[in-house]
Scaffold this motif. Sequence first.
Motif, PDB file in Angstrom:
ATOM      1  N   TYR A 121      -0.300  -3.636   2.622  1.00 41.90           N
ATOM      2  CA  TYR A 121      -0.490  -5.079   2.794  1.00 41.90           C
ATOM      3  C   TYR A 121       0.668  -5.683   3.605  1.00 41.90           C
ATOM      4  N   LYS A 122       1.443  -4.814   4.205  1.00 39.26           N
ATOM      5  CA  LYS A 122       2.634  -5.303   4.909  1.00 39.26           C
ATOM      6  C   LYS A 122       2.297  -6.400   5.928  1.00 39.26           C
ATOM      7  N   TYR A 123       1.167  -6.234   6.627  1.00 39.22           N
ATOM      8  CA  TYR A 123       0.783  -7.237   7.629  1.00 39.22           C
ATOM      9  C   TYR A 123      -0.437  -8.043   7.193  1.00 39.22           C
ATOM     10  N   GLY A 124      -0.580  -8.185   5.874  1.00 38.29           N
ATOM     11  CA  GLY A 124      -1.689  -8.982   5.376  1.00 38.29           C
ATOM     12  C   GLY A 124      -2.650  -8.159   4.544  1.00 38.29           C
ATOM     13  N   SER A 125      -3.452  -8.874   3.755  1.00 42.70           N
ATOM     14  CA  SER A 125      -4.428  -8.192   2.897  1.00 42.70           C
ATOM     15  C   SER A 125      -5.843  -8.638   3.291  1.00 42.70           C
ATOM     16  N   LEU A 126      -6.329  -9.720   2.708  1.00 48.07           N
ATOM     17  CA  LEU A 126      -7.688 -10.174   3.046  1.00 48.07           C
ATOM     18  C   LEU A 126      -7.787 -10.653   4.500  1.00 48.07           C
ATOM     19  N   SER A 127      -6.653 -10.966   5.102  1.00 50.63           N
ATOM     20  CA  SER A 127      -6.686 -11.480   6.478  1.00 50.63           C
ATOM     21  C   SER A 127      -6.337 -10.409   7.510  1.00 50.63           C
ATOM     22  N   ALA A 128      -5.914  -9.241   7.056  1.00 49.85           N
ATOM     23  CA  ALA A 128      -5.285  -8.256   7.955  1.00 49.85           C
ATOM     24  C   ALA A 128      -6.143  -7.897   9.170  1.00 49.85           C
ATOM     25  N   VAL A 129      -5.483  -7.612  10.257  1.00 54.18           N
ATOM     26  CA  VAL A 129      -6.231  -7.160  11.443  1.00 54.18           C
ATOM     27  C   VAL A 129      -6.738  -5.731  11.221  1.00 54.18           C
ATOM     28  N   ASN A 130      -6.047  -5.016  10.371  1.00 54.20           N
ATOM     29  CA  ASN A 130      -6.433  -3.651  10.060  1.00 54.20           C
ATOM     30  C   ASN A 130      -7.566  -3.651   9.022  1.00 54.20           C
ATOM     31  N   GLU A 131      -8.724  -3.178   9.431  1.00 52.67           N
ATOM     32  CA  GLU A 131      -9.911  -3.264   8.575  1.00 52.67           C
ATOM     33  C   GLU A 131      -9.731  -2.509   7.259  1.00 52.67           C
ATOM     34  N   ALA A 132      -9.029  -1.383   7.312  1.00 51.75           N
ATOM     35  CA  ALA A 132      -8.838  -0.590   6.097  1.00 51.75           C
ATOM     36  C   ALA A 132      -8.035  -1.379   5.056  1.00 51.75           C
ATOM     37  N   SER A 133      -7.042  -2.112   5.490  1.00 54.44           N
ATOM     38  CA  SER A 133      -6.246  -2.931   4.558  1.00 54.44           C
ATOM     39  C   SER A 133      -7.111  -4.036   3.953  1.00 54.44           C
ATOM     40  N   ALA A 148      -8.410 -17.274 -16.205  1.00 55.59           N
ATOM     41  CA  ALA A 148      -8.547 -16.728 -14.846  1.00 55.59           C
ATOM     42  C   ALA A 148      -7.724 -15.457 -14.622  1.00 55.59           C
ATOM     43  N   MET A 149      -8.326 -14.521 -13.904  1.00 53.56           N
ATOM     44  CA  MET A 149      -7.647 -13.280 -13.518  1.00 53.56           C
ATOM     45  C   MET A 149      -7.025 -13.502 -12.134  1.00 53.56           C
ATOM     46  N   ASN A 150      -5.777 -13.088 -11.959  1.00 52.84           N
ATOM     47  CA  ASN A 150      -5.115 -13.235 -10.649  1.00 52.84           C
ATOM     48  C   ASN A 150      -5.035 -11.876  -9.963  1.00 52.84           C
ATOM     49  N   SER A 151      -5.458 -11.832  -8.715  1.00 54.46           N
ATOM     50  CA  SER A 151      -5.462 -10.556  -7.989  1.00 54.46           C
ATOM     51  C   SER A 151      -4.290 -10.519  -7.018  1.00 54.46           C
ATOM     52  N   ASN A 152      -3.221  -9.865  -7.388  1.00 56.54           N
ATOM     53  CA  ASN A 152      -2.051  -9.832  -6.489  1.00 56.54           C
ATOM     54  C   ASN A 152      -2.262  -8.830  -5.359  1.00 56.54           C
ATOM     55  N   THR A 153      -2.234  -9.322  -4.135  1.00 52.68           N
ATOM     56  CA  THR A 153      -2.285  -8.396  -2.992  1.00 52.68           C
ATOM     57  C   THR A 153      -1.095  -8.665  -2.072  1.00 52.68           C
ATOM     58  N   PHE A 154       0.042  -8.974  -2.689  1.00 51.58           N
ATOM     59  CA  PHE A 154       1.220  -9.254  -1.868  1.00 51.58           C
ATOM     60  C   PHE A 154       2.285  -8.168  -1.948  1.00 51.58           C
ATOM     61  N   GLN A 155       1.966  -7.078  -2.660  1.00 51.48           N
ATOM     62  CA  GLN A 155       2.923  -5.963  -2.754  1.00 51.48           C
ATOM     63  C   GLN A 155       2.122  -4.681  -2.639  1.00 51.48           C
ATOM     64  N   ASP A 156       2.748  -3.642  -2.113  1.00 51.76           N
ATOM     65  CA  ASP A 156       2.112  -2.318  -2.154  1.00 51.76           C
ATOM     66  C   ASP A 156       2.536  -1.621  -3.438  1.00 51.76           C
ATOM     67  N   GLN A 157       1.593  -1.043  -4.129  1.00 55.50           N
ATOM     68  CA  GLN A 157       1.929  -0.257  -5.325  1.00 55.50           C
ATOM     69  C   GLN A 157       2.361   1.144  -4.868  1.00 55.50           C
ATOM     70  N   PRO A 158       3.126   1.866  -5.713  1.00 51.39           N
ATOM     71  CA  PRO A 158       3.629   3.191  -5.303  1.00 51.39           C
ATOM     72  C   PRO A 158       2.499   4.143  -4.873  1.00 51.39           C
ATOM     73  N   ASN A 159       1.336   4.023  -5.484  1.00 49.18           N
ATOM     74  CA  ASN A 159       0.240   4.940  -5.140  1.00 49.18           C
ATOM     75  C   ASN A 159      -0.749   4.345  -4.128  1.00 49.18           C
ATOM     76  N   ALA A 160      -0.348   3.262  -3.454  1.00 52.28           N
ATOM     77  CA  ALA A 160      -1.291   2.557  -2.561  1.00 52.28           C
ATOM     78  C   ALA A 160      -1.746   3.434  -1.393  1.00 52.28           C
ATOM     79  N   GLU A 161      -3.049   3.346  -1.071  1.00 51.71           N
ATOM     80  CA  GLU A 161      -3.580   4.132   0.054  1.00 51.71           C
ATOM     81  C   GLU A 161      -3.523   3.354   1.371  1.00 51.71           C
TER      82      GLU A 161
END
Length: 426
Positions: A139-151, A123-136
């Motif tokens: 995920y500070k306030y969530g990723s798949l659940s975020a209120v912000n649609e872009a996130s 299985a591949m694990n998709s980490n969305t709990f940290q921002d990478q240095p080049n992140a656009e």
Amino acid sequence: MKITADRILEFNKNNHSSFKTELDFLKNRLTKKGIDTEGIISKVADFQVAIPSWALGAGGTRFGRFSYGGEPASLEQKLDDIGVLHALTQSSGAVSLHIPWDIPNDVKAVKEIAQNHGIVFDAMNSNTFQDQPNAEETYKYGSLSAVNEASRDYAVQHNLDVIKIGEELGSKSLTVWLADGANFPGQNNFQRVLQNTENSLKSIYGEMPEDWKMFIEYKPYEPNFYSTVIQDWGTSFMLANACGERAFTLVDLGHHLPNTNIEQIVATLMLKGKLGGFHFNDSKYGDDDITVGSIKPYALFLIFNELVYGIKNNPQNPDLAWMIDASHNTKDPLEDLLQSLEAILIAYTQALLVDQNALKQAQQENDVVTCQEILQDAYRTDVRPLIKAAREKSGAAVNPIKAYRDLQVRNTLIKERGTKNQATGL
Ligand code: RM4
Ligand code: MN
Ligand code: MN
């Protein structure tokens, strides 16, 4: 470093003596009870558990990180370390990658290294709990659940990218563990974030290749301390059902509040054909990720008892993706993983000893005492000679930790890699 089959054979020749007598004694005792010991040895020899790419580095806590010599600095070196574990045990023939921690630079080369060690990509694990240095997006306030649609879109896209990498490597499943949640009451609208999560997961599921499975991992708290969106097996099960028949729940042993009856959760999910993945570790308080079987070995046995029952009786449930999700920074991580593998095989073997027919009969008769005797008789059997026999059969070392030390693995890795390497990941 690569451990050749010759060196293992030689080690086994020098470490045989006492185990053969113990094995004969145990086989004799079990055969008299009508137990097929050869069948058990074969099952144990076949059992394979994936090693997560994060566990090979020096794990840390938020209070610090203590490095050790010879740490693997790249994905290639991590695969070499799993190769060492697999050569010693023949039971860790898979790796579970965490992306973006371990993005392969050269897929072909990485596949070749894995193949050389007899390792497949689980299985591949998709980490969305940290921002990478080049992140656009953040995920500070969530990723798949975020209120912000872009996130949200960014996190969905990350999962799709992970699937792409997985396809190139030959993986067939995606594990989604969401750190999303809230630290303070009122921060999240529970219904909205759950709905967002369901929609995001459905978007990912809809793009998954036909032969892929999705595993949804739950956890009650941490890194968020007030609420977590996918907090328990019920939420995961509900989301898996909403996605479709190739979505399943993943149980991680450390992701329960103290005293939760995990074996009952396992049984319930298997009955419904919805247990897809399993992460091994042990804990005293929370998601401590310490060595499997180091704190609650009887609980581990009871869980395995349900797993073995389900594997036999629930054809509606898929083959499970097993992974060790543990590593500790006060031990050499390779020795720690060897101890975890040992504990897993011990609990599995003990569960295979349970006389299911006798147990069923005692349950039918409401003979509570006999029910307990049957389970505890299996649990109190020292099954290590059977595990050694399985290891010998599959070309592994009869005593992997002793072999690891006798073969001077850590010193060799330090000579090869130096003392300053630092692994990617946690
Ligand atoms: C989480 C969870 C995931 C693991 C990460 C590193 O708590 O257990 O499965 O991949 O930690
Ligand atoms: Mn986990
Ligand atoms: Mn965890």
